[in-house]
Design a protein around this motif. Sequence first.
Motif, PDB file in Angstrom:
ATOM      1  N   GLU A  20       0.815  -1.217   0.000  1.00 36.99           N
ATOM      2  CA  GLU A  20       0.000   0.000   0.000  1.00 36.99           C
ATOM      3  C   GLU A  20       0.848   1.266   0.000  1.00 36.99           C
ATOM      4  OE1 GLU A  20      -3.403   2.184   2.699  1.00 36.99           O
ATOM      5  OE2 GLU A  20      -3.203   0.020   2.797  1.00 36.99           O
ATOM      6  N   LEU A  21       1.965   1.229   0.730  1.00 38.96           N
ATOM      7  CA  LEU A  21       2.790   2.424   0.899  1.00 38.96           C
ATOM      8  C   LEU A  21       3.998   2.464  -0.034  1.00 38.96           C
ATOM      9  CD1 LEU A  21       2.721   2.460   4.791  1.00 38.96           C
ATOM     10  CD2 LEU A  21       1.445   3.978   3.251  1.00 38.96           C
ATOM     11  N   ASP A  22       4.112   1.482  -0.930  1.00 33.23           N
ATOM     12  CA  ASP A  22       5.239   1.385  -1.849  1.00 33.23           C
ATOM     13  C   ASP A  22       6.565   1.359  -1.084  1.00 33.23           C
ATOM     14  OD1 ASP A  22       6.391   1.049  -4.351  1.00 33.23           O
ATOM     15  OD2 ASP A  22       6.650   3.204  -4.657  1.00 33.23           O
ATOM     16  N   MET A  23       6.625   0.477  -0.085  1.00 36.85           N
ATOM     17  CA  MET A  23       7.823   0.258   0.719  1.00 36.85           C
ATOM     18  C   MET A  23       8.125  -1.235   0.723  1.00 36.85           C
ATOM     19  SD  MET A  23       7.026   2.578   4.108  1.00 36.85           S
ATOM     20  CE  MET A  23       8.573   2.155   4.907  1.00 36.85           C
ATOM     21  N   SER A  24       9.363  -1.585   1.019  1.00 43.12           N
ATOM     22  CA  SER A  24       9.687  -3.002   1.148  1.00 43.12           C
ATOM     23  C   SER A  24       9.086  -3.544   2.443  1.00 43.12           C
ATOM     24  CB  SER A  24      11.207  -3.201   1.169  1.00 43.12           C
ATOM     25  OG  SER A  24      11.758  -2.712   2.376  1.00 43.12           O
ATOM     26  N   ARG A  25       8.850  -4.849   2.463  1.00 37.17           N
ATOM     27  CA  ARG A  25       8.336  -5.468   3.684  1.00 37.17           C
ATOM     28  C   ARG A  25       9.299  -5.245   4.837  1.00 37.17           C
ATOM     29  NH1 ARG A  25       9.163  -9.220   6.991  1.00 37.17           N
ATOM     30  NH2 ARG A  25      10.928 -10.055   5.856  1.00 37.17           N
ATOM     31  N   GLN A  26      10.586  -5.362   4.555  1.00 33.60           N
ATOM     32  CA  GLN A  26      11.589  -5.166   5.599  1.00 33.60           C
ATOM     33  C   GLN A  26      11.597  -3.734   6.113  1.00 33.60           C
ATOM     34  OE1 GLN A  26      12.218  -6.405   2.528  1.00 33.60           O
ATOM     35  NE2 GLN A  26      12.914  -8.505   2.844  1.00 33.60           N
ATOM     36  N   GLY A  27      11.461  -2.779   5.198  1.00 34.66           N
ATOM     37  CA  GLY A  27      11.412  -1.370   5.599  1.00 34.66           C
ATOM     38  C   GLY A  27      10.220  -1.078   6.480  1.00 34.66           C
ATOM     39  N   VAL A  28       9.062  -1.606   6.097  1.00 35.11           N
ATOM     40  CA  VAL A  28       7.853  -1.415   6.899  1.00 35.11           C
ATOM     41  C   VAL A  28       8.027  -2.086   8.260  1.00 35.11           C
ATOM     42  CG1 VAL A  28       5.395  -1.969   7.099  1.00 35.11           C
ATOM     43  CG2 VAL A  28       6.313  -1.170   4.927  1.00 35.11           C
ATOM     44  N   PHE A  29       8.600  -3.277   8.266  1.00 36.30           N
ATOM     45  CA  PHE A  29       8.772  -4.021   9.511  1.00 36.30           C
ATOM     46  C   PHE A  29       9.627  -3.228  10.506  1.00 36.30           C
ATOM     47  CE2 PHE A  29      10.552  -7.236  12.318  1.00 36.30           C
ATOM     48  CZ  PHE A  29       9.429  -7.985  12.632  1.00 36.30           C
ATOM     49  N   VAL A  30      10.723  -2.661  10.017  1.00 35.14           N
ATOM     50  CA  VAL A  30      11.592  -1.858  10.887  1.00 35.14           C
ATOM     51  C   VAL A  30      10.830  -0.651  11.441  1.00 35.14           C
ATOM     52  CG1 VAL A  30      13.634  -0.350  10.904  1.00 35.14           C
ATOM     53  CG2 VAL A  30      13.743  -2.607   9.827  1.00 35.14           C
ATOM     54  N   ARG A  31      10.079   0.006  10.587  1.00 37.14           N
ATOM     55  CA  ARG A  31       9.307   1.181  11.028  1.00 37.14           C
ATOM     56  C   ARG A  31       8.236   0.780  12.034  1.00 37.14           C
ATOM     57  NH1 ARG A  31       9.358   5.368   7.315  1.00 37.14           N
ATOM     58  NH2 ARG A  31       8.106   6.505   8.846  1.00 37.14           N
ATOM     59  N   LEU A  32       7.573  -0.356  11.805  1.00 31.76           N
ATOM     60  CA  LEU A  32       6.569  -0.831  12.754  1.00 31.76           C
ATOM     61  C   LEU A  32       7.207  -1.147  14.105  1.00 31.76           C
ATOM     62  CD1 LEU A  32       4.447  -3.076  10.389  1.00 31.76           C
ATOM     63  CD2 LEU A  32       3.677  -0.976  11.516  1.00 31.76           C
ATOM     64  N   GLN A  33       8.400  -1.726  14.089  1.00 32.41           N
ATOM     65  CA  GLN A  33       9.094  -1.994  15.349  1.00 32.41           C
ATOM     66  C   GLN A  33       9.381  -0.689  16.092  1.00 32.41           C
ATOM     67  OE1 GLN A  33      12.355  -4.355  13.665  1.00 32.41           O
ATOM     68  NE2 GLN A  33      11.661  -6.063  14.945  1.00 32.41           N
ATOM     69  N   ASP A  34       9.798   0.347  15.364  1.00 32.23           N
ATOM     70  CA  ASP A  34      10.033   1.655  15.981  1.00 32.23           C
ATOM     71  C   ASP A  34       8.744   2.214  16.579  1.00 32.23           C
ATOM     72  OD1 ASP A  34      12.689   1.513  15.156  1.00 32.23           O
ATOM     73  OD2 ASP A  34      12.414   2.887  13.453  1.00 32.23           O
ATOM     74  N   LEU A  35       7.651   2.103  15.823  1.00 32.92           N
ATOM     75  CA  LEU A  35       6.359   2.592  16.310  1.00 32.92           C
ATOM     76  C   LEU A  35       5.892   1.795  17.528  1.00 32.92           C
ATOM     77  CD1 LEU A  35       4.602   3.227  12.890  1.00 32.92           C
ATOM     78  CD2 LEU A  35       5.358   4.964  14.529  1.00 32.92           C
ATOM     79  N   GLU A  36       6.228   0.517  17.571  1.00 37.83           N
ATOM     80  CA  GLU A  36       5.870  -0.298  18.733  1.00 37.83           C
ATOM     81  C   GLU A  36       6.670   0.152  19.955  1.00 37.83           C
ATOM     82  OE1 GLU A  36       4.640  -4.824  19.725  1.00 37.83           O
ATOM     83  OE2 GLU A  36       6.384  -4.591  18.410  1.00 37.83           O
ATOM     84  N   THR A  37       7.936   0.447  19.763  1.00 35.88           N
ATOM     85  CA  THR A  37       8.765   0.957  20.862  1.00 35.88           C
ATOM     86  C   THR A  37       8.193   2.253  21.415  1.00 35.88           C
ATOM     87  OG1 THR A  37      10.749  -0.084  19.938  1.00 35.88           O
ATOM     88  CG2 THR A  37      11.094   1.747  21.457  1.00 35.88           C
ATOM     89  N   GLU A  38       7.621   3.067  20.539  1.00 34.13           N
ATOM     90  CA  GLU A  38       7.011   4.332  20.946  1.00 34.13           C
ATOM     91  C   GLU A  38       5.618   4.139  21.544  1.00 34.13           C
ATOM     92  OE1 GLU A  38       7.101   7.199  17.745  1.00 34.13           O
ATOM     93  OE2 GLU A  38       9.093   6.506  17.149  1.00 34.13           O
TER      94      GLU A  38
END
Length: 80
Positions: A33-51
Motif C-alpha cells: 500500500e505504501l510502496d515500501m519493502s516489507r523489511q522497511g515497513v517491519f523496521v518502522r513498525l518496530q520503531d512505532l511499537e517501541t514508541e
Amino acid sequence: MAGRKRETTDDQILRAIALSPHPVVVASELGDELDMSRQGVFVRLQDLETEGLVRSAKKASARVWWLTEEGRISLSQGAE
C-alpha cells in the motif's frame, strides 16, 4: 539517523493501519500500500511499537500489527 531519508511518514503508516478493513495488518500488506519493502515497513513498525503507537503479536507464520489507543490519539493530533 543513518541510511536513506524516510519518504513515508509515521502518520502515513498509522493512517494506513487505521484505514485497513481488517482489525490487524501484516508488513507485506502495508508495504504494498505504501510502496515500501516489507523489511522497511517491519523496521518502522518496530520503531512505532517501541514508541507505544502500535502493538504486535505472532499469529501462525506472520506477525500482525494494530494501533494502540496512543497510536489513534497521535494520528488524530497529527491531522490537526
